[in-house]
Design an enzyme around this catalytic site. Structure first.
Site: not given
Ligand code: UD1
Ligand code: UDP
Length: 374
Positions: A122, A213, A245, A100, A215, A136
Site C-alpha cells: 500500500e 477514529h 473504536h 501508514d 487523531r 499517517e
Molecule cells: C491506529 C493507527 C491508525 C490506524 C488505526 C486503525 C497510529 C499512530 N495510528 O490508531 O493509523 O488508522 O490504528 O484502527 O499508528 N486500544 C485498545 N485496544 C486495541 C486498540 C487500541 O485498547 O485493540 C486503545 C489503547 O488505549 C491504545 C489506544 O487505543 O493505547 C490507541 O491505539 P493506537 O494504535 O496508538 O492508535 P489508534 O487510534 O488505534
Molecule cells: N473494521 C472491522 N470492524 C469494525 C470496523 C472496521 O473489521 O468494527 C474493518 C474495516 O472493514 C476495514 C478496517 O477494519 O477493513 C479498517 O480499519 P480502521 O478503520 O480501524 O483503520 P484505517 O483503515 O482507517 O487505517
C-alpha cells in the site's frame, strides 16, 4: 540468501492485519519459494487479535507493545527496541510492512537499520498535508524512503512515487490487498460458509453504519461528529449503528454524547466478517477510515468521508465517496441527500473495484520472489 527465502512480516493494528493476512496465507502456500515469520507488534491488542482470528493466522512472535492511551513517541520507541533484537536473531532475507501506522514506520526503520530490504504494501498514498491524516501522512513518506520495493495499490499511487524520485524498477502496481481480503470474505458470506452479523438491530427504514477514529479529529472534531449523528438520528427514519473504536479519546466522548440517543446503537468494534456483512446491509457508510473508503466501491455502497482530505481520490473520482469533513450541518445534509433522493443514492452505488481486483497478494509474492532471486 536462504532457500526458500525467509520473509519477515511485521504488523500491529487491525487494518494491517486485515490487509496482510491474505498475503501471509498465500506466501505460506508456496513453501518452495518462501519461509514466513509473522511478527506482530501488538500495537493494537483486542482489535488485532480479532482480525487475526478472521483469517486463521497465528503470529510466530508477539512484541506486546500496547499500553493504554499510548503516546506516539513511546510506541515508536518500544517497537524499535523490541524488534531490533528479533531481527538480529532471525536475520530474514526480506521484511514486509503495510500502510501508514506507527508499526509500519517503526518496522521499516528497524529493518533498514539491520540492512534488510523492506517491501511496503500500500505504497504511494498521499494527501499532501502532513497534518491530515496525522501522523499517517508522515509515516507513509518515511516508509517510502526506507523501502526497497513499493507495492502501489493503484496507478495514481505509482505516479506519486515516481514523482518523489522512486525508481521505476522498484514500483509494482498490485491492487490493494484489502480487496483480496474483502472479496474472499464476501464470497464466503454469500456462499453461507461464514456467519454474518448476528446482533439485533432495531427496525428502521435506513441503516447507517458509522466508524471514526482519526487523531486529528480528537476533541472538537469528535464533538462535531457526535452533533451530526444526533441530528441524523433526529430524522426518526434511520438507525445508526456505530462500532466504537477502543481508543479512550474516542470512546469517552462518543459514549457520553451518544450513549442514550434514540436511533443510535453503540456497539463494541466488530470482527471483520460480521463488519463486512453489516456494510453490505447498510444504506450509507459514514466514516473517517481509510480501509472502508476502499471497501465501499467493491460493495457498491455510498461512503461519506468525515475528513477534509483523502488519499483515496479514486473513490471520489468514481462518485462513490464524498468528503464531508466534521461539520454537523454538512454531515447531516449529505446523509439526507442520500436517504431522501433515490436517484442520487443509485448514482453512488455502482459496484466497481478502483482499488484492486483481488489478486494483489499474488502479484506481491511474484515481485518479492523476482527481487530476491535476481
Ligand atoms: C491506529 C493507527 C491508525 C490506524 C488505526 C486503525 C497510529 C499512530 N495510528 O490508531 O493509523 O488508522 O490504528 O484502527 O499508528 N486500544 C485498545 N485496544 C486495541 C486498540 C487500541 O485498547 O485493540 C486503545 C489503547 O488505549 C491504545 C489506544 O487505543 O493505547 C490507541 O491505539 P493506537 O494504535 O496508538 O492508535 P489508534 O487510534 O488505534
Ligand atoms: N473494521 C472491522 N470492524 C469494525 C470496523 C472496521 O473489521 O468494527 C474493518 C474495516 O472493514 C476495514 C478496517 O477494519 O477493513 C479498517 O480499519 P480502521 O478503520 O480501524 O483503520 P484505517 O483503515 O482507517 O487505517
Amino acid at each position: 540468501m536462504s532457500n526458500p527465502s525467509h520473509i519477515f512480516i511485521v504488523f500491529g493494528t487491525r487494518p494491517e492485519a486485515i490487509k496482510l493476512c491474505p498475503l501471509v496465507r498465500l506466501l505460506r502456500e508456496q513453501p518452495v519459494r518462501f519461509r514466513v515469520t509473522v511478527c506482530v507488534t501488538g500495537q493494537h491488542r483486542n482489535l488485532l487479535d480479532s482480525a487475526l482470528a478472521a483469517f486463521g493466522v497465528e503470529p510466530d512472535l508477539d512484541l506486546e507493545v500496547m499500553t493504554p492511551n499510548q503516546s506516539l513517541a513511546k510506541l515508536s520507541a518500544r517497537i524499535l527496541e523490541r524488534l531490533d533484537p528479533v531481527l538480529d536473531r532471525e536475520k530474514p532475507d526480506f521484511l514486509v510492512v503495510q500502510g501508514d501506522t506507527t508499526t509500519t514506520f517503526a518496522g521499516a526503520l528497524a529493518g533498514f537499520y539491520r540492512g534488510i530490504p523492506v517491501g511496503h504494501v500500500e505504497a504511494g498514498l498521499r494527501t499532501g498535508d502532513m497534518r491530515e491524516p496525522f501522523p499517517e501522512e508522515l509515516n507513509r513518506a518515511l516508509t517510502t524512503r526506507l523501502s526497497a520495493l513499493h507495492f502501489a495499490p493503484t496507478a495514481q499511487c505509482a505516479r506519486r512515487l515516481r514523482a518523489e524520485g522512486v525508481g521505476e524498477e522498484a514500483i509494482q502496481v498490485t491492487g490493494n490487498t484489502g480487496i483480496d481480503a474483502l472479496l474472499w470474505v464476501r464470497g464466503r458470506l454469500d456462499a453461507g460458509e461464514l456467519p454474518g452479523y448476528e446482533g439485533s438491530i432495531p427496525e428502521a427504514r435506513h441503516l447507517i453504519l458509522v466508524t471514526a477514529h482519526r487523531r486529528e479529529s480528537f476533541g472538537e472534531g469528535f464533538d462535531r461528529i457526535c452533533t451530526g449523528l444526533e441530528r441524523i438520528a433526529g430524522r426518526g427514519d434511520a438507525r445508526i449503528v456505530y462500532p466504537v473504536h477502543p481508543n479512550p479519546n474516542v470512546r469517552e466522548v462518543v459514549k457520553r454524547r451518544l450513549g442514550a440517543v434514540a436511533g443510535i446503537t453503540l456497539i463494541d468494534p466488530l470482527d471483520y466478517v460480521p463488519f463486512v456483512d453489516l456494510m453490505s446491509r447498510a444504506s450509507v457508510l459514514l466514516t473517517d477510515s481509510g480501509g472502508i473508503q476502499e471497501e465501499a466501491p467493491s460493495l457498491g455502497k455510498p461512503v461519506l468521508v468525515m475528513r477534509d482530505k483523502t488519499e483515496r481520490q479514486e473513490a471520489v473520482e468514481a462518485g462513490t465517496a464524498v468528503l464531508v469533513g466534521t461539520d454537523p450541518e454538512r454531515i447531516c445534509a449529505e446523509v439526507g441527500r442520500l436517504l431522501d433522493d433515490a436517484d442520487i443514492h443509485a448514482s453512488r452505488t455502482r459496484v466497481h473495484n478502483p482499488f484492486g481486483d483481488g489478486r494483489a497478494c499474488a502479484r506481491i509474492a511474484d515481485a518479492i520472489h523476482s527481487f530476491l532471486k535476481t
